[in-house]
Design a protein around this motif. Sequence first.
Motif, PDB file in Angstrom:
ATOM      1  N   LEU A 105       0.653  -0.893  -0.116  1.00 38.37           N
ATOM      2  CA  LEU A 105       0.115   0.215  -0.395  1.00 38.37           C
ATOM      3  C   LEU A 105       0.462   1.043  -0.109  1.00 38.37           C
ATOM      4  O   LEU A 105       0.789   2.425  -0.824  1.00 38.37           O
ATOM      5  CB  LEU A 105      -1.038  -0.286   1.415  1.00 38.37           C
ATOM      6  N   PHE A 106       2.257   1.353   0.637  1.00 40.91           N
ATOM      7  CA  PHE A 106       2.061   2.498   1.028  1.00 40.91           C
ATOM      8  C   PHE A 106       3.281   2.987   0.276  1.00 40.91           C
ATOM      9  O   PHE A 106       4.869   3.668   0.023  1.00 40.91           O
ATOM     10  CB  PHE A 106       3.403   2.971   2.533  1.00 40.91           C
ATOM     11  N   SER A 107       4.288   1.356  -0.913  1.00 45.10           N
ATOM     12  CA  SER A 107       4.777   2.023  -1.715  1.00 45.10           C
ATOM     13  C   SER A 107       3.953   2.214  -3.082  1.00 45.10           C
ATOM     14  O   SER A 107       4.503   3.531  -4.087  1.00 45.10           O
ATOM     15  CB  SER A 107       4.842   0.454  -3.151  1.00 45.10           C
ATOM     16  N   PHE A 108       3.258   3.189  -3.030  1.00 37.59           N
ATOM     17  CA  PHE A 108       2.062   3.906  -3.779  1.00 37.59           C
ATOM     18  C   PHE A 108       2.536   3.629  -5.501  1.00 37.59           C
ATOM     19  O   PHE A 108       2.728   4.386  -6.035  1.00 37.59           O
ATOM     20  CB  PHE A 108       2.897   5.337  -3.666  1.00 37.59           C
ATOM     21  N   GLY A 109       2.342   2.152  -6.053  1.00 36.94           N
ATOM     22  CA  GLY A 109       2.593   2.033  -7.694  1.00 36.94           C
ATOM     23  C   GLY A 109       4.450   1.886  -7.794  1.00 36.94           C
ATOM     24  O   GLY A 109       4.759   1.555  -8.832  1.00 36.94           O
ATOM     25  N   ALA A 110       5.490   2.188  -6.659  1.00 40.83           N
ATOM     26  CA  ALA A 110       6.418   2.053  -7.158  1.00 40.83           C
ATOM     27  C   ALA A 110       7.330   0.621  -7.105  1.00 40.83           C
ATOM     28  O   ALA A 110       6.071  -0.337  -6.522  1.00 40.83           O
ATOM     29  CB  ALA A 110       7.404   2.919  -6.248  1.00 40.83           C
TER      30      ALA A 110
END
Length: 305
Positions: A105-110
């Motif tokens: 979730l906290f990778s924000f699509g990376a």
Amino acid sequence: MSTGTLNKPTYRPSSKFKGACQQIVAGGTAGFVEVSLMQPLDLIKTRFQIQSIHTEQYSSIVDCVKKIYQTEGVLSFYKGILPPILADIPKRATKFFTFEQYKQLFSFGAPSPTAISFTLAGLAAGVTEGFLTNPFEVVKVRLQAENQAFSKQISAWSMAKVIVHENGFGLSGLNKGLTSTLCRHGVFNMILFGFYHTIKVYSKPYQDKKLEFLRKFMIGLTGGSIASCSNIPFDVAKSRIQGPQPTAGHIKYKTCIRTIHTIYVEEGIKALYKGLTPKIMRLGPGGAIMLLVYEYALDWLQKNT
């Protein structure tokens, strides 16, 4: 049948579920191993934290070990172990499983998680864990605070019933000290997971398996030690709130920040770091053990199930 159909990848609807089950089992295994090895140090930590300047019993770790052994017996070092055993299997399972989800979730699509991703995921997983573990912590602290022989102590279940009968399930009873527990777990896991995964990713791995194990263990040990130093004021506040009050019938320690302030004013800054040495001795290697057991257990499950 067309070539496109032959080359189309097979969709496995159970793959995510299987992965989640593997994470949960590996996390539960890590919790069981860690608490079983480190419980005596947790008891010593709690004994130091619940004593104030007015009720001081132990002058050092050696003095504490000696007095507990002489007056309560060797089994007393495992007082209160049932609540963390019952709690740590599901809570560690939940922590590692939710960490994996929060990490995405906290990778924000990376394409891959960053240091910020690991840190925020650790914080969120720690708070989630705190909600689950607090009732068990209340029972554990009450059991650990009793200065009587192990054989004379009531069971964890009986203690839980006493607490519920006296004060119910709320913030005065089985969920006493919830805010302190959430802060303790949130800060600890934020630093532990953030430090461990960031350093592990950005430091050079060894080809030799023994050296690689040692590298990971030292990263976990360092992360666990730093996290222990950072969250101990919340841990002391939690122990004071959940433990016996100095004066019967009068609730001196009520809320997290107020308790920290009271301890600081009455006993000084050092009192907020009571039990730091046994805490580091427990959670430094304990954090490393937990992370490594999880990694190796998950790797084994992924290869063999």
